[in-house]
Design a protein around this motif. Structure first.
Motif, PDB file in Angstrom:
ATOM      1  N   GLY A  77     -36.732  27.272  53.160  1.00  0.00           N
ATOM      2  CA  GLY A  77     -36.345  26.567  54.478  1.00  0.00           C
ATOM      3  C   GLY A  77     -34.712  26.516  54.628  1.00  0.00           C
ATOM      4  N   LEU A  78     -34.564  26.396  56.156  1.00  0.00           N
ATOM      5  CA  LEU A  78     -33.220  26.313  56.282  1.00  0.00           C
ATOM      6  C   LEU A  78     -33.028  24.979  57.440  1.00  0.00           C
ATOM      7  CD1 LEU A  78     -30.335  27.753  56.325  1.00  0.00           C
ATOM      8  CD2 LEU A  78     -30.996  28.751  58.774  1.00  0.00           C
ATOM      9  N   VAL A  79     -31.834  24.376  57.012  1.00  0.00           N
ATOM     10  CA  VAL A  79     -31.804  22.861  57.741  1.00  0.00           C
ATOM     11  C   VAL A  79     -30.468  22.752  58.158  1.00  0.00           C
ATOM     12  CG1 VAL A  79     -31.774  20.204  57.456  1.00  0.00           C
ATOM     13  CG2 VAL A  79     -33.606  21.747  56.170  1.00  0.00           C
ATOM     14  N   ARG A  80     -30.234  22.553  59.486  1.00  0.00           N
ATOM     15  CA  ARG A  80     -28.917  22.415  60.003  1.00  0.00           C
ATOM     16  C   ARG A  80     -28.564  20.918  59.616  1.00  0.00           C
ATOM     17  NH1 ARG A  80     -26.891  24.417  65.757  1.00  0.00           N
ATOM     18  NH2 ARG A  80     -25.713  25.900  64.608  1.00  0.00           N
ATOM     19  N   LEU A  81     -27.472  20.867  59.170  1.00  0.00           N
ATOM     20  CA  LEU A  81     -27.093  19.351  58.883  1.00  0.00           C
ATOM     21  C   LEU A  81     -26.685  18.750  60.328  1.00  0.00           C
ATOM     22  CD1 LEU A  81     -26.182  17.369  56.782  1.00  0.00           C
ATOM     23  CD2 LEU A  81     -24.044  18.323  56.674  1.00  0.00           C
ATOM     24  N   THR A 112     -24.170  20.297  63.067  1.00  0.00           N
ATOM     25  CA  THR A 112     -22.679  20.765  62.735  1.00  0.00           C
ATOM     26  C   THR A 112     -22.842  22.083  62.325  1.00  0.00           C
ATOM     27  OG1 THR A 112     -23.385  20.628  60.228  1.00  0.00           O
ATOM     28  CG2 THR A 112     -22.181  18.581  61.187  1.00  0.00           C
ATOM     29  N   LEU A 113     -21.791  22.848  61.748  1.00  0.00           N
ATOM     30  CA  LEU A 113     -21.930  24.386  61.516  1.00  0.00           C
ATOM     31  C   LEU A 113     -22.170  24.529  59.910  1.00  0.00           C
ATOM     32  CD1 LEU A 113     -18.736  25.392  63.471  1.00  0.00           C
ATOM     33  CD2 LEU A 113     -21.070  25.722  64.090  1.00  0.00           C
ATOM     34  N   GLN A 114     -22.841  23.391  59.379  1.00  0.00           N
ATOM     35  CA  GLN A 114     -23.152  23.688  57.979  1.00  0.00           C
ATOM     36  C   GLN A 114     -24.678  23.604  58.028  1.00  0.00           C
ATOM     37  OE1 GLN A 114     -21.072  20.514  57.205  1.00  0.00           O
ATOM     38  NE2 GLN A 114     -19.193  21.369  56.532  1.00  0.00           N
ATOM     39  N   ASN A 115     -25.272  24.508  57.080  1.00  0.00           N
ATOM     40  CA  ASN A 115     -26.919  24.532  56.900  1.00  0.00           C
ATOM     41  C   ASN A 115     -27.190  24.537  55.534  1.00  0.00           C
ATOM     42  OD1 ASN A 115     -27.902  25.851  59.795  1.00  0.00           O
ATOM     43  ND2 ASN A 115     -25.866  26.645  59.185  1.00  0.00           N
ATOM     44  N   PHE A 116     -28.120  23.884  55.123  1.00  0.00           N
ATOM     45  CA  PHE A 116     -28.554  23.888  53.739  1.00  0.00           C
ATOM     46  C   PHE A 116     -29.905  24.863  53.731  1.00  0.00           C
ATOM     47  CE2 PHE A 116     -25.546  20.833  53.402  1.00  0.00           C
ATOM     48  CZ  PHE A 116     -25.978  19.689  52.272  1.00  0.00           C
ATOM     49  N   CYS A 117     -29.680  25.615  52.685  1.00  0.00           N
ATOM     50  CA  CYS A 117     -30.740  26.792  52.528  1.00  0.00           C
ATOM     51  C   CYS A 117     -31.601  26.401  51.303  1.00  0.00           C
ATOM     52  CB  CYS A 117     -30.229  28.008  52.819  1.00  0.00           C
ATOM     53  SG  CYS A 117     -31.293  29.430  52.777  1.00  0.00           S
ATOM     54  N   ILE A 118     -32.753  26.284  51.290  1.00  0.00           N
ATOM     55  CA  ILE A 118     -33.426  26.120  50.044  1.00  0.00           C
ATOM     56  C   ILE A 118     -34.000  27.383  49.841  1.00  0.00           C
ATOM     57  CG2 ILE A 118     -35.528  24.710  48.868  1.00  0.00           C
ATOM     58  CD1 ILE A 118     -34.467  23.375  52.452  1.00  0.00           C
ATOM     59  N   ILE A 119     -33.941  27.644  48.382  1.00  0.00           N
ATOM     60  CA  ILE A 119     -33.944  29.001  48.066  1.00  0.00           C
ATOM     61  C   ILE A 119     -35.210  28.986  47.018  1.00  0.00           C
ATOM     62  CG2 ILE A 119     -32.909  31.141  46.909  1.00  0.00           C
ATOM     63  CD1 ILE A 119     -31.934  30.529  49.660  1.00  0.00           C
ATOM     64  N   ASN A 120     -36.079  29.943  46.838  1.00  0.00           N
ATOM     65  CA  ASN A 120     -36.943  30.421  45.794  1.00  0.00           C
ATOM     66  C   ASN A 120     -36.071  31.435  44.998  1.00  0.00           C
ATOM     67  OD1 ASN A 120     -38.739  31.215  43.510  1.00  0.00           O
ATOM     68  ND2 ASN A 120     -40.282  31.361  45.135  1.00  0.00           N
ATOM     69  N   ASP A 121     -35.526  31.069  43.707  1.00  0.00           N
ATOM     70  CA  ASP A 121     -34.706  32.430  43.163  1.00  0.00           C
ATOM     71  C   ASP A 121     -35.456  33.323  42.303  1.00  0.00           C
ATOM     72  OD1 ASP A 121     -35.683  31.102  40.727  1.00  0.00           O
ATOM     73  OD2 ASP A 121     -33.858  30.384  39.981  1.00  0.00           O
ATOM     74  N   ILE A 180     -24.629  27.089  53.459  1.00  0.00           N
ATOM     75  CA  ILE A 180     -23.990  28.156  54.629  1.00  0.00           C
ATOM     76  C   ILE A 180     -23.188  27.500  55.483  1.00  0.00           C
ATOM     77  CG2 ILE A 180     -24.714  30.274  55.769  1.00  0.00           C
ATOM     78  CD1 ILE A 180     -27.189  30.465  54.422  1.00  0.00           C
ATOM     79  N   ALA A 181     -21.996  27.785  55.466  1.00  0.00           N
ATOM     80  CA  ALA A 181     -21.175  27.122  56.545  1.00  0.00           C
ATOM     81  C   ALA A 181     -20.401  28.057  57.584  1.00  0.00           C
ATOM     82  CB  ALA A 181     -20.094  26.274  55.983  1.00  0.00           C
ATOM     83  N   TYR A 182     -20.321  27.794  58.894  1.00  0.00           N
ATOM     84  CA  TYR A 182     -19.845  28.947  59.935  1.00  0.00           C
ATOM     85  C   TYR A 182     -18.671  28.154  60.331  1.00  0.00           C
ATOM     86  CZ  TYR A 182     -24.583  30.683  59.691  1.00  0.00           C
ATOM     87  OH  TYR A 182     -25.957  31.377  59.383  1.00  0.00           O
TER      88      TYR A 182
END
Length: 156
Positions: A48-52, A59-68, A78-80
């Motif tokens: 999943g990818l959630v824009r804060l 905002t220009l920050q995103n929280f990316c949920i990763i299966n490693d 991930i910040a832009y």
């Protein structure tokens, strides 16, 4: 010929109505997201990818949920920011906020985000906190889970 076209039209309408209830099989993320994730992982799956959002504004920050791909979940920020070389381009930077996330445990971004602390959890629907600012449904290990942002605190 008219019967065939009518049958085809009815079929397409039914198919569109039925397909609305199915979740997408594949979600496509932009190249910048994959490039940011590849900095930290050789193999991965983006759950999943959630824009804060802060004060109901993105905002220009995103929280990316990763299966490693080793049986664990990680949270990547991930910040832009505007490129200093070309003011029309954005560049992405990424930081692993937390790795080996445990379901139901509370986490914090601590000092990773500039002037902001974000508290979050990944939980089952039945364990979802009463107060949730943002949430994203994800699937991991055969379970339906929720990434929940619980609190955003501005520093300074």
């Amino acid at each position: 010929m008219k019967k065939y076209l009518l049958f085809l039209a009815v079929f397409m309408v039914i198919l569109s109505l039925v397909s609305c209830s199915f979740e997408p099989i594949v979600t496509t993320y932009g190249d910048s997201v994959h490039e940011a994730v590849k900095e930290h992982y050789e193999t991965y799956e983006i759950l999943g990818l959630v824009r804060l959002e802060k004060d109901d504004k993105p905002t220009l920050q995103n929280f990316c949920i990763i299966n490693d791909m080793q049986g664990k979940m990680d949270i990547l920020c991930i910040a832009y920011a505007l490129s200093e070389e070309n003011r029309d381009d954005y560049i992405a930077t990424s930081t692993v906020l937390n790795d080996n996330i445990e379901i139901g445990k509370y986490y914090s971004s601590e000092a990773v985000l500039e002037n902001t602390v974000v508290n979050y959890t990944i939980c089952k629907k039945s364990d979802m906190p009463d107060s949730v600012l943002q949430k994203e449904k994800i699937k991991f290990g055969g379970q339906e889970l929720y990434f929940c942002i619980i609190e955003i605190v501005a520093l300074g």
